[in-house]
Design an enzyme around this catalytic site. Structure first.
Site, PDB file in Angstrom:
ATOM      1  N   ASP A  17      12.236  39.189  25.253  1.00  0.00           N
ATOM      2  CA  ASP A  17      12.780  40.444  25.326  1.00  0.00           C
ATOM      3  C   ASP A  17      13.876  40.122  24.113  1.00  0.00           C
ATOM      4  OD1 ASP A  17      14.207  42.790  25.934  1.00  0.00           O
ATOM      5  OD2 ASP A  17      14.673  42.272  27.986  1.00  0.00           O
ATOM      6  N   HIS A 208      18.470  42.166  35.946  1.00  0.00           N
ATOM      7  CA  HIS A 208      17.947  41.903  34.473  1.00  0.00           C
ATOM      8  C   HIS A 208      19.103  43.040  33.769  1.00  0.00           C
ATOM      9  CE1 HIS A 208      14.980  41.813  31.056  1.00  0.00           C
ATOM     10  NE2 HIS A 208      15.363  42.681  30.618  1.00  0.00           N
ATOM     11  N   HIS A 210      21.218  44.192  30.451  1.00  0.00           N
ATOM     12  CA  HIS A 210      21.424  44.150  28.927  1.00  0.00           C
ATOM     13  C   HIS A 210      22.950  44.335  28.811  1.00  0.00           C
ATOM     14  CE1 HIS A 210      17.456  43.956  27.029  1.00  0.00           C
ATOM     15  NE2 HIS A 210      17.214  44.500  28.411  1.00  0.00           N
ATOM     16  N   CYS A 241      15.300  46.588  24.069  1.00  0.00           N
ATOM     17  CA  CYS A 241      13.952  47.398  24.189  1.00  0.00           C
ATOM     18  C   CYS A 241      13.752  48.329  23.081  1.00  0.00           C
ATOM     19  CB  CYS A 241      13.718  48.057  25.374  1.00  0.00           C
ATOM     20  SG  CYS A 241      12.185  48.838  25.654  1.00  0.00           S
ATOM     21  N   ASN A 250      20.082  41.347  25.856  1.00  0.00           N
ATOM     22  CA  ASN A 250      20.234  40.807  27.217  1.00  0.00           C
ATOM     23  C   ASN A 250      21.735  40.165  27.288  1.00  0.00           C
ATOM     24  OD1 ASN A 250      16.982  40.570  26.628  1.00  0.00           O
ATOM     25  ND2 ASN A 250      17.399  40.854  28.729  1.00  0.00           N
TER      26      ASN A 250
HETATM   27  P1  HMG Z   1      -2.209  53.007  24.454  1.00  0.00           P
HETATM   28  O1  HMG Z   1      -1.942  53.386  23.045  1.00  0.00           O
HETATM   29  O2  HMG Z   1      -1.848  54.326  25.393  1.00  0.00           O
HETATM   30  O3  HMG Z   1      -3.405  52.145  24.776  1.00  0.00           O
HETATM   31  O4  HMG Z   1      -1.111  51.926  24.546  1.00  0.00           O
HETATM   32  P2  HMG Z   1      -4.963  52.482  25.101  1.00  0.00           P
HETATM   33  O5  HMG Z   1      -5.325  52.078  26.475  1.00  0.00           O
HETATM   34  O6  HMG Z   1      -4.882  54.098  24.803  1.00  0.00           O
HETATM   35  O7  HMG Z   1      -5.536  51.676  24.083  1.00  0.00           O
HETATM   36  C1  HMG Z   1      -5.569  51.983  22.578  1.00  0.00           C
HETATM   37  C2  HMG Z   1      -6.046  51.065  21.779  1.00  0.00           C
HETATM   38  O8  HMG Z   1      -5.115  49.778  21.779  1.00  0.00           O
HETATM   39  C3  HMG Z   1      -7.283  50.425  22.309  1.00  0.00           C
HETATM   40  O9  HMG Z   1      -7.932  49.892  20.955  1.00  0.00           O
HETATM   41  C4  HMG Z   1      -7.018  49.200  23.013  1.00  0.00           C
HETATM   42  O10 HMG Z   1      -8.019  48.185  22.930  1.00  0.00           O
HETATM   43  C5  HMG Z   1      -5.618  48.786  22.185  1.00  0.00           C
HETATM   44  P3  HMG Z   1      -9.167  50.851  20.151  1.00  0.00           P
HETATM   45  O11 HMG Z   1     -10.073  51.050  21.116  1.00  0.00           O
HETATM   46  O12 HMG Z   1      -8.479  52.045  19.835  1.00  0.00           O
HETATM   47  O13 HMG Z   1      -9.377  49.903  18.800  1.00  0.00           O
HETATM   48  N1  HMG Z   1      -5.066  48.008  23.377  1.00  0.00           N
HETATM   49  C6  HMG Z   1      -4.279  46.576  23.040  1.00  0.00           C
HETATM   50  N2  HMG Z   1      -4.630  46.001  22.046  1.00  0.00           N
HETATM   51  C7  HMG Z   1      -3.872  44.735  22.307  1.00  0.00           C
HETATM   52  N3  HMG Z   1      -3.253  44.310  23.358  1.00  0.00           N
HETATM   53  C8  HMG Z   1      -3.076  45.122  24.539  1.00  0.00           C
HETATM   54  C9  HMG Z   1      -3.782  46.339  24.320  1.00  0.00           C
HETATM   55  N4  HMG Z   1      -3.822  47.482  25.235  1.00  0.00           N
HETATM   56  C10 HMG Z   1      -4.599  48.389  24.712  1.00  0.00           C
HETATM   57  N5  HMG Z   1      -2.417  44.828  25.576  1.00  0.00           N
HETATM   58  C11 HMG Z   1       0.149  50.084  25.713  1.00  0.00           C
HETATM   59  C12 HMG Z   1      -0.545  51.401  25.981  1.00  0.00           C
HETATM   60  C13 HMG Z   1       0.430  49.961  26.967  1.00  0.00           C
HETATM   61  C14 HMG Z   1      -0.796  49.051  25.330  1.00  0.00           C
HETATM   62  C15 HMG Z   1       1.365  50.272  24.531  1.00  0.00           C
HETATM   63  O14 HMG Z   1       1.825  51.530  25.176  1.00  0.00           O
HETATM   64  C16 HMG Z   1       2.073  49.084  24.403  1.00  0.00           C
HETATM   65  O15 HMG Z   1       1.850  48.050  23.905  1.00  0.00           O
HETATM   66  N6  HMG Z   1       3.340  49.391  24.862  1.00  0.00           N
HETATM   67  C17 HMG Z   1       4.457  48.135  24.723  1.00  0.00           C
HETATM   68  C18 HMG Z   1       5.590  48.485  25.030  1.00  0.00           C
HETATM   69  C19 HMG Z   1       6.614  47.536  24.984  1.00  0.00           C
HETATM   70  O16 HMG Z   1       6.242  46.211  24.782  1.00  0.00           O
HETATM   71  N7  HMG Z   1       7.796  47.898  25.105  1.00  0.00           N
HETATM   72  C20 HMG Z   1       8.846  46.697  25.526  1.00  0.00           C
HETATM   73  C21 HMG Z   1       8.738  45.961  26.470  1.00  0.00           C
HETATM   74  S1  HMG Z   1       9.354  46.732  28.192  1.00  0.00           S
HETATM   75  C22 HMG Z   1      10.955  46.202  28.110  1.00  0.00           C
HETATM   76  O17 HMG Z   1      11.634  45.580  27.019  1.00  0.00           O
HETATM   77  C23 HMG Z   1      11.827  46.132  29.403  1.00  0.00           C
HETATM   78  C24 HMG Z   1      12.044  44.963  30.180  1.00  0.00           C
HETATM   79  O18 HMG Z   1      12.981  44.080  29.316  1.00  0.00           O
HETATM   80  C25 HMG Z   1      13.156  45.275  31.347  1.00  0.00           C
HETATM   81  C26 HMG Z   1      14.428  46.093  30.747  1.00  0.00           C
HETATM   82  O19 HMG Z   1      15.069  45.677  29.886  1.00  0.00           O
HETATM   83  O20 HMG Z   1      14.490  47.119  31.498  1.00  0.00           O
HETATM   84  C27 HMG Z   1      10.742  44.535  30.418  1.00  0.00           C
HETATM   85 MG    MG Z   2      14.873  44.041  28.961  1.00  0.00          MG
END
Ligand code: HMG
Ligand code: MG
Length: 301
Positions: A17, A208, A210, A241, A250
């Site tokens: 994070d 959790h 921030h 985020c 955080n």
């Molecule tokens: P998408 O574009 O909808 O994915 O993204 P898809 O399933 O349609 O796939 C599209 C392409 O991405 C495909 O490749 C997949 O293979 C590839 P292609 O066939 O076109 O060549 N793909 C991947 N490649 C590598 N690793 C993967 C993966 N998945 C699909 N895991 C997805 C959907 C969820 C992947 C995207 O939206 C994403 O990566 N989001 C990340 C968001 C993120 O990291 N946010 C920050 C973290 S959350 C947070 O901080 C909050 C938290 O701290 C709590 C709080 O504070 O509240 C936890």
């Molecule tokens: Mg967070």
């Protein structure tokens, strides 16, 4: 008012994070050295990276190399964020003790963050949870925007409960409730926990916070009074985020330790080691990290 606990479990989320929102790329070697320092601090869980799509979070595109190169200290749980089966497969190949799945209590943040509606997310995470459990991994379910959504405003406890119920039903071991954009004040924490604590065992709940508006320590204090003994934090207060406008870091692990140790609550974590780890990342990023207790400790040297 509840009694304060004797021991609190702090999970270090800085390498995930904390770094995910940093524009300046930190080298894999520096991340590995930094996580090794964190492992030596006494902390018992480290979220070391994230197996999301590298285009979405470029800073963590080296999750595989980081996971391969860190020294795994016995007794420390090394977890990583996984959004779907592809992420889980990569994480399992690299090595994880714990998988952290994540979604939001608000529709718009869920869509912006993981490109799915809430109802589309459940089957995806359901499969990940099932697979991770059958591989013998601990699974944490993050629920974001439990107080406020940057797009929809206030979120009702009912919306949070609906997501928590589904995640528990799907098999997560515990839930981390995220004040993603750091808007909550203690009375709101109490309102949510009134409902949450009636429904779930306290050991399954992690808070959790921030620290966008400087309320995180007050919110931790409110949570402690409600019997919560598990918190996420990030060394130095690094973080945010990328898909939640206005989200700052955080709560700083250093500030949490100052609070807890000052009140006689044990954590098993060495404050000095956490200061050194914060200082290292501060130097690598070339900017002052937000933790006030860190700034004060450094000023006294
Ligand atoms: P998408 O574009 O909808 O994915 O993204 P898809 O399933 O349609 O796939 C599209 C392409 O991405 C495909 O490749 C997949 O293979 C590839 P292609 O066939 O076109 O060549 N793909 C991947 N490649 C590598 N690793 C993967 C993966 N998945 C699909 N895991 C997805 C959907 C969820 C992947 C995207 O939206 C994403 O990566 N989001 C990340 C968001 C993120 O990291 N946010 C920050 C973290 S959350 C947070 O901080 C909050 C938290 O701290 C709590 C709080 O504070 O509240 C936890
Ligand atoms: Mg967070």
């Amino acid at each position: 008012m509840g009694r304060l606990p004797e021991f609190v479990q702090v999970k270090e989320v800085g390498p995930r994070d904390g770094l995910q929102n940093e524009k300046k790329q930190v080298s894999t070697a520096d991340k590995v050295a930094w996580i090794d320092m964190l492992s030596d601090s006494g902390v018992k869980e480290i979220e070391y990276s994230s197996f999301v799509h590298p285009k979405w979070v470029p800073q963590l595109s080296d999750a595989h190399d980081v996971g391969r190169q860190i020294k795994r200290r016995e007794g420390v749980r090394y977890s990583a964020l996984v959004p779907n089966m592809k992420g889980l497969e990569l994480a399992l190949e690299t090595g994880i003790d714990g998988a952290s799945v994540f979604m939001s209590a608000s529709e718009t943040h869920n869509k912006k963050n993981i490109n799915k509606t809430i109802s589309q997310t459940f089957p995806v995470l359901g499969e990940v949870i099932k697979e991770a459990k059958s591989a013998g991994k601990h699974v944490t379910g993050y629920v974001s925007t439990v107080f406020d959504c940057p797009y929809e405003g206030k979120i009702k406890p009912d919306a949070v409960i609906r997501v928590c119920d589904e995640l528990l039903e799907a098999g997560v071991d515990d839930l981390s409730l995220g004040d993603t954009i750091g808007t909550a004040v203690p009375s709101e924490v109490e309102t949510l926990l009134d409902t949450v604590m009636q429904r779930y065992s306290k050991d399954r709940i992690i808070m959790h916070f921030h620290d966008t508006r400087g309320m995180a320590i007050a919110n931790i204090m409110a949570s402690l009074r409600y019997g919560i003994t598990r918190f996420d934090s990030s060394v130095g207060g690094l973080g945010g985020c990328p898909f939640a406008p206005g989200a700052a870091g955080n709560v700083a692990t250093n500030d949490v330790l100052y609070l807890l140790h000052g009140m006689g609550i044990k954590t098993g974590i060495d404050e000095r080691s956490m200061q050194e780890a914060a200082l290292m990342m501060q130097n690598k990023l070339g900017k002052t990290l937000p933790s006030k207790s860190l700034a004060s400790a450094l000023a006294q040297e």
